[in-house]
Design a protein around this motif. Sequence first.
Motif, PDB file in Angstrom:
ATOM      1  N   SER A 108     -19.847 -49.137 -78.925  1.00  0.00           N
ATOM      2  CA  SER A 108     -19.359 -49.062 -77.544  1.00  0.00           C
ATOM      3  C   SER A 108     -19.846 -47.783 -76.860  1.00  0.00           C
ATOM      4  O   SER A 108     -19.833 -47.679 -75.643  1.00  0.00           O
TER       5      SER A 108
ATOM      6  N   LYS B 211     -14.067 -50.525 -90.127  1.00  0.00           N
ATOM      7  CA  LYS B 211     -14.277 -51.972 -90.192  1.00  0.00           C
ATOM      8  C   LYS B 211     -14.716 -52.582 -88.871  1.00  0.00           C
ATOM      9  O   LYS B 211     -15.361 -53.623 -88.853  1.00  0.00           O
ATOM     10  N   GLU B 212     -14.347 -51.938 -87.757  1.00  0.00           N
ATOM     11  CA  GLU B 212     -14.680 -52.514 -86.448  1.00  0.00           C
ATOM     12  C   GLU B 212     -16.173 -52.438 -86.144  1.00  0.00           C
ATOM     13  O   GLU B 212     -16.661 -53.109 -85.251  1.00  0.00           O
ATOM     14  N   ASP B 213     -16.902 -51.627 -86.889  1.00  0.00           N
ATOM     15  CA  ASP B 213     -18.359 -51.478 -86.710  1.00  0.00           C
ATOM     16  C   ASP B 213     -18.968 -51.302 -88.105  1.00  0.00           C
ATOM     17  O   ASP B 213     -19.448 -50.237 -88.469  1.00  0.00           O
TER      18      ASP B 213
ATOM     19  N   VAL C 295     -16.592 -44.539 -87.196  1.00  0.00           N
ATOM     20  CA  VAL C 295     -16.205 -45.952 -87.154  1.00  0.00           C
ATOM     21  C   VAL C 295     -15.810 -46.452 -88.539  1.00  0.00           C
ATOM     22  O   VAL C 295     -16.167 -45.861 -89.555  1.00  0.00           O
TER      23      VAL C 295
ATOM     24  N   PRO D  30     -19.655 -45.218 -82.359  1.00  0.00           N
ATOM     25  CA  PRO D  30     -19.400 -46.659 -82.220  1.00  0.00           C
ATOM     26  C   PRO D  30     -20.407 -47.320 -81.286  1.00  0.00           C
ATOM     27  O   PRO D  30     -20.951 -46.665 -80.390  1.00  0.00           O
TER      28      PRO D  30
ATOM     29  N   GLU E 238     -11.579 -44.184 -87.217  1.00  0.00           N
ATOM     30  CA  GLU E 238     -11.143 -45.217 -88.153  1.00  0.00           C
ATOM     31  C   GLU E 238     -11.700 -45.043 -89.563  1.00  0.00           C
ATOM     32  O   GLU E 238     -11.148 -45.579 -90.517  1.00  0.00           O
TER      33      GLU E 238
END
Length: 136
Positions: free
Chosen positions: A125, A14-16, A12, A123, A44
Amino acid sequence: MPERSLVIKVTVGKEDPERCNQAFTVAAAAVASGVPVSLWLTGESAWYGLPGRAGDFSLPHAAPLADLLTGILAAGSVTVCTQCAARRNIEADDLISGIRIAGAATFVAEIMTEGAQALVYLPSSAGGRTHWTRAS
């Protein structure tokens, strides 16, 4: 008795941010403790293999990602996943000096080394867990 090593895969960016920073923090702490560390940047997080990208990452009350990466590179290894790099048009010449591109066969070889422990930061998710395995 074989030397213990730590292979960390972070999936992961920036999104996590908490999970991403945690992976870098654990890798840097292990390096500072004298543990051989191999940090794998996948998904990412592959972007952090490029100059200046870690400096753009910010998380309150956390060590700067750029500083953690510098510490890891000083005594450990950092690898960007081959497929992750290709999907993002990242070439070996684009990377920070000392970071390599390698694939699944290299990752498997590292985690199967006697005494290796692998941590994979997934992540949120994917259930928000960190998975670990130990090769004996």
